[in-house]
Write a protein that holds these residues in place. Structure first.
Motif, PDB file in Angstrom:
ATOM      1  N   LYS A 147       1.159  -1.492  -0.116  1.00 32.58           N
ATOM      2  CA  LYS A 147       0.134   0.149   0.123  1.00 32.58           C
ATOM      3  C   LYS A 147       1.203   1.431   0.507  1.00 32.58           C
ATOM      4  O   LYS A 147       0.713   2.466  -0.910  1.00 32.58           O
ATOM      5  CB  LYS A 147      -1.083   0.078   1.118  1.00 32.58           C
ATOM      6  CG  LYS A 147      -1.895   1.031   1.572  1.00 32.58           C
ATOM      7  CD  LYS A 147      -2.691   0.745   2.365  1.00 32.58           C
ATOM      8  CE  LYS A 147      -3.804   2.185   2.577  1.00 32.58           C
ATOM      9  NZ  LYS A 147      -3.401   3.230   4.279  1.00 32.58           N
ATOM     10  N   GLU A 148       2.023   1.441   1.100  1.00 37.16           N
ATOM     11  CA  GLU A 148       2.944   2.103   0.794  1.00 37.16           C
ATOM     12  C   GLU A 148       3.347   2.764  -0.463  1.00 37.16           C
ATOM     13  O   GLU A 148       3.318   3.880  -0.840  1.00 37.16           O
ATOM     14  CB  GLU A 148       3.770   2.202   1.541  1.00 37.16           C
ATOM     15  CG  GLU A 148       3.482   2.287   3.457  1.00 37.16           C
ATOM     16  CD  GLU A 148       2.915   0.406   3.546  1.00 37.16           C
ATOM     17  OE1 GLU A 148       3.282  -0.386   3.317  1.00 37.16           O
ATOM     18  OE2 GLU A 148       2.468   0.832   4.998  1.00 37.16           O
ATOM     19  N   GLN A 149       3.490   1.743  -1.355  1.00 38.74           N
ATOM     20  CA  GLN A 149       4.561   2.131  -2.133  1.00 38.74           C
ATOM     21  C   GLN A 149       3.336   2.871  -3.402  1.00 38.74           C
ATOM     22  O   GLN A 149       3.861   3.235  -4.489  1.00 38.74           O
ATOM     23  CB  GLN A 149       5.099   1.061  -3.112  1.00 38.74           C
ATOM     24  CG  GLN A 149       6.522  -0.009  -2.337  1.00 38.74           C
ATOM     25  CD  GLN A 149       6.131  -1.453  -3.074  1.00 38.74           C
ATOM     26  OE1 GLN A 149       6.198  -2.490  -2.902  1.00 38.74           O
ATOM     27  NE2 GLN A 149       7.809  -1.634  -3.824  1.00 38.74           N
ATOM     28  N   ILE A 150       2.237   2.338  -3.040  1.00 40.94           N
ATOM     29  CA  ILE A 150       1.358   2.874  -4.098  1.00 40.94           C
ATOM     30  C   ILE A 150       0.880   3.815  -4.088  1.00 40.94           C
ATOM     31  O   ILE A 150       0.709   5.004  -5.244  1.00 40.94           O
ATOM     32  CB  ILE A 150      -0.378   1.941  -4.298  1.00 40.94           C
ATOM     33  CG1 ILE A 150       0.350   0.271  -4.328  1.00 40.94           C
ATOM     34  CG2 ILE A 150      -1.577   2.799  -4.551  1.00 40.94           C
ATOM     35  CD1 ILE A 150      -0.980  -0.820  -4.179  1.00 40.94           C
ATOM     36  N   GLU A 151       0.635   3.944  -2.339  1.00 44.54           N
ATOM     37  CA  GLU A 151       0.263   5.536  -2.628  1.00 44.54           C
ATOM     38  C   GLU A 151       1.469   6.834  -2.280  1.00 44.54           C
ATOM     39  O   GLU A 151       1.431   8.076  -2.561  1.00 44.54           O
ATOM     40  CB  GLU A 151       0.175   5.527  -0.715  1.00 44.54           C
ATOM     41  CG  GLU A 151      -1.515   4.580  -0.484  1.00 44.54           C
ATOM     42  CD  GLU A 151      -2.145   5.237   1.501  1.00 44.54           C
ATOM     43  OE1 GLU A 151      -0.941   4.826   1.600  1.00 44.54           O
ATOM     44  OE2 GLU A 151      -3.085   4.718   1.820  1.00 44.54           O
ATOM     45  N   GLU A 152       2.673   6.113  -2.882  1.00 39.09           N
ATOM     46  CA  GLU A 152       3.914   7.121  -3.267  1.00 39.09           C
ATOM     47  C   GLU A 152       3.565   8.017  -4.497  1.00 39.09           C
ATOM     48  O   GLU A 152       4.053   8.643  -4.295  1.00 39.09           O
ATOM     49  CB  GLU A 152       4.982   6.140  -2.831  1.00 39.09           C
ATOM     50  CG  GLU A 152       6.532   6.879  -1.934  1.00 39.09           C
ATOM     51  CD  GLU A 152       7.567   5.847  -2.003  1.00 39.09           C
ATOM     52  OE1 GLU A 152       8.343   5.703  -3.128  1.00 39.09           O
ATOM     53  OE2 GLU A 152       7.876   4.886  -0.997  1.00 39.09           O
ATOM     54  N   ILE A 153       2.530   6.707  -5.198  1.00 36.00           N
ATOM     55  CA  ILE A 153       2.684   7.154  -7.077  1.00 36.00           C
ATOM     56  C   ILE A 153       1.162   8.158  -6.585  1.00 36.00           C
ATOM     57  O   ILE A 153       1.264   9.000  -7.686  1.00 36.00           O
ATOM     58  CB  ILE A 153       2.727   5.934  -7.527  1.00 36.00           C
ATOM     59  CG1 ILE A 153       3.801   4.945  -7.427  1.00 36.00           C
ATOM     60  CG2 ILE A 153       2.300   6.544  -8.588  1.00 36.00           C
ATOM     61  CD1 ILE A 153       5.249   5.910  -7.418  1.00 36.00           C
ATOM     62  N   ILE A 154       0.219   7.907  -6.013  1.00 39.52           N
ATOM     63  CA  ILE A 154      -0.949   8.017  -6.060  1.00 39.52           C
ATOM     64  C   ILE A 154      -1.454   8.818  -5.164  1.00 39.52           C
ATOM     65  O   ILE A 154      -2.879   9.318  -5.328  1.00 39.52           O
ATOM     66  CB  ILE A 154      -2.497   7.295  -7.206  1.00 39.52           C
ATOM     67  CG1 ILE A 154      -2.423   5.875  -6.328  1.00 39.52           C
ATOM     68  CG2 ILE A 154      -1.381   7.004  -9.146  1.00 39.52           C
ATOM     69  CD1 ILE A 154      -2.911   4.534  -6.889  1.00 39.52           C
ATOM     70  N   GLY A 155      -0.809   8.653  -3.678  1.00 44.91           N
ATOM     71  CA  GLY A 155      -0.975   9.587  -3.029  1.00 44.91           C
ATOM     72  C   GLY A 155      -2.488   8.445  -2.251  1.00 44.91           C
ATOM     73  O   GLY A 155      -2.096   7.399  -2.460  1.00 44.91           O
ATOM     74  N   PRO A 156      -3.285   8.397  -1.258  1.00 41.01           N
ATOM     75  CA  PRO A 156      -4.346   8.145  -0.331  1.00 41.01           C
ATOM     76  C   PRO A 156      -5.359   6.995  -1.205  1.00 41.01           C
ATOM     77  O   PRO A 156      -5.880   7.441  -1.892  1.00 41.01           O
ATOM     78  CB  PRO A 156      -4.250   9.249   0.180  1.00 41.01           C
ATOM     79  CG  PRO A 156      -4.074   9.944   0.246  1.00 41.01           C
ATOM     80  CD  PRO A 156      -3.543  10.246  -0.573  1.00 41.01           C
ATOM     81  N   ILE A 157      -5.352   5.949  -0.925  1.00 35.94           N
ATOM     82  CA  ILE A 157      -6.231   4.970  -1.550  1.00 35.94           C
ATOM     83  C   ILE A 157      -6.527   4.726  -0.650  1.00 35.94           C
ATOM     84  O   ILE A 157      -6.463   4.740   1.242  1.00 35.94           O
ATOM     85  CB  ILE A 157      -5.160   3.928  -1.929  1.00 35.94           C
ATOM     86  CG1 ILE A 157      -4.588   3.003  -1.187  1.00 35.94           C
ATOM     87  CG2 ILE A 157      -4.330   4.482  -3.186  1.00 35.94           C
ATOM     88  CD1 ILE A 157      -4.249   1.757  -1.948  1.00 35.94           C
ATOM     89  N   ASP A 158      -7.469   3.460  -0.859  1.00 33.78           N
ATOM     90  CA  ASP A 158      -9.426   3.202   0.371  1.00 33.78           C
ATOM     91  C   ASP A 158      -8.141   1.822   0.169  1.00 33.78           C
ATOM     92  O   ASP A 158      -8.135   0.933  -0.585  1.00 33.78           O
ATOM     93  CB  ASP A 158     -10.648   3.547  -0.381  1.00 33.78           C
ATOM     94  CG  ASP A 158     -11.267   4.863   0.298  1.00 33.78           C
ATOM     95  OD1 ASP A 158      -9.985   5.169   0.753  1.00 33.78           O
ATOM     96  OD2 ASP A 158     -12.450   5.232  -0.618  1.00 33.78           O
TER      97      ASP A 158
END
Ligand code: TXA
Ligand code: MG
Length: 346
Positions: free
Chosen positions: A209-220
């Motif tokens: 999740k952290e790797q994803i949020e680094e790219i597109i910001g907060p996710i659910d």
């Protein structure tokens, strides 16, 4: 369907440097022509069939004994293949693809018509990924069609990380297996829904999740991942998974495991412990399996399914497993362990 024999193609990665890879060409042709063929990816082995061929897709469900309401992931070799499969590519998906494809991230899009209906189990969305494995990519290129592929295990069993695991579960139930050696990541891809608004994480995996949020910001995050009482948004997440034949208990306090082992042995059971290399000598069980190194969770992920399968080979009846902190890759590891244990904790 039953086959006299399941064909095995052994592929040496170095042979891929050559122009011709006859084994992969043949396997690709079989897929294109409607057969079901298992192949390696960087996560686990997949059970592939032409995603445009309804009959071929149904053979996947039959071979695995998979419930028909559980949709499959479609695998592609080139981004241009998305044009025929999805209605639109949202900006979030585009950014994630640029960073993580090829790689262990499945993205859910609004689907177009044309995909075999069983692939998406009647949903209006489709999960797609581009695997980061030279054999898989070459196979997908040669097949020239999108390839739907769930993990190549019998439904409910741990996913296969070697061709031998696939053979064990599906020999004579599928046309062939491309053997490209053991897989690298060891856990299935992360699944994220980008089809509407804020992306939602459905299945934790190799990409955190952290790797994803680094790219597109907060996710659910699908609430079902945090609490067993919630119905998961992704159909497959509600089923029992990855389970060894023995009864598996997760034990948060490692100090207690030796006592549990002692009690279970006294009761006459064949007892196993799932631990890591650091603690392998600490237990007096019938079978002690060290699954990677606790201080390097990638090694734990890589050997987790192989370890769970080993308990079956050793006919272990009761298994006590150490647990991991739910951080980084530990989230995906614990997600799989909790499913394997059907949330039984001591
Ligand atoms: O790493 C992987 O993803 C492996 C390799 C072979 O690529 N494949 C894999 O497939 O793990 P499978 O079928 O075991 O898991 C697919 C998961 C299931 O939980 C399914 O419910 C979910 O993805 N899924 C697929 N399409 C979906 C959709 N349209 N909406 C929600 N969930 C979906
Ligand atoms: Mg699976």
């Amino acid at each position: 369907m039953s086959y006299k024999q399941t064909k095995i193609w052994t592929v040496d990665n170095s042979s891929l440097l050559e122009d011709k890879a006859p084994e992969i060409e043949e396997a690709a042709l079989w897929i294109k022509n409607g057969e079901v063929v298992a192949f390696p990816t960087e996560t686990v082995y997949g059970l592939g069939a032409n995603a445009l061929d309804e009959k071929a897709i149904q053979s996947i469900f039959t071979a695995k004994g998979r419930p028909s309401d559980n949709p499959l992931i479609v695998h592609i070799a080139k981004e241009s293949q998305l044009d025929d499969l999805v209605e639109e590519i949202p900006a979030t998906a585009q950014s994630l693809m640029e960073v993580f494809w090829p790689g262990p991230l499945s993205i859910i899009f609004k689907r177009k018509e044309g995909i075999a209906p069983s692939v998406t189990a009647g949903l209006s969305t489709v999960a797609i990924r581009m695997p980061d494995h030279p054999v898989a990519l070459r196979l997908l290129e040669e097949a020239g069609v999108p390839v739907a592929a769930p993990s190549a295990n019998l439904s409910g069993k741990p996913s296969p990380t070697t061709a031998a695991h696939v053979f064990h579960d599906l020999n004579r139930k599928i046309a062939g297996i491309v053997d490209g050696g053991p897989t690298g990541v060891g856990l299935e891809s992360t699944v994220i829904d980008c089809s509407e608004g804020t992306p939602i994480l459905y299945r934790p995996g190799g990409i955190t999740k952290e790797q994803i949020e680094e790219i597109i910001g907060p996710i659910d995050v699908d609430p079902a991942l945090a609490s067993a009482g919630e119905a998961p948004k992704s159909p497959g997440m509600k089923y029992t998974h990855y389970s060894p034949a023995g009864i598996l208990y997760l034990v948060d306090n490692r100090e207690n495991i030796s006592n549990y082992v002692h009690e279970a042995k006294k009761a006459g059971s064949r007892v196993g412990v799932l631990t890591t290399e650091e603690n392998a000598d600490a237990y007096d069980a019938d079978v002690v399996i060290a699954c990677g190194k606790r201080n390097d969770l990638a090694t734990v992920a890589m050997s987790l399914y192989k370890s769970l399968r080993s308990f079956d080979e050793e006919k272990v009846e009761v298994i006590f497993a150490e647990t991991f902190a739910k951080e980084g890759l530990g989230i995906a590891i614990m997600n799989r362990l909790e499913k394997a244990a059907e949330s039984k904790r001591l």
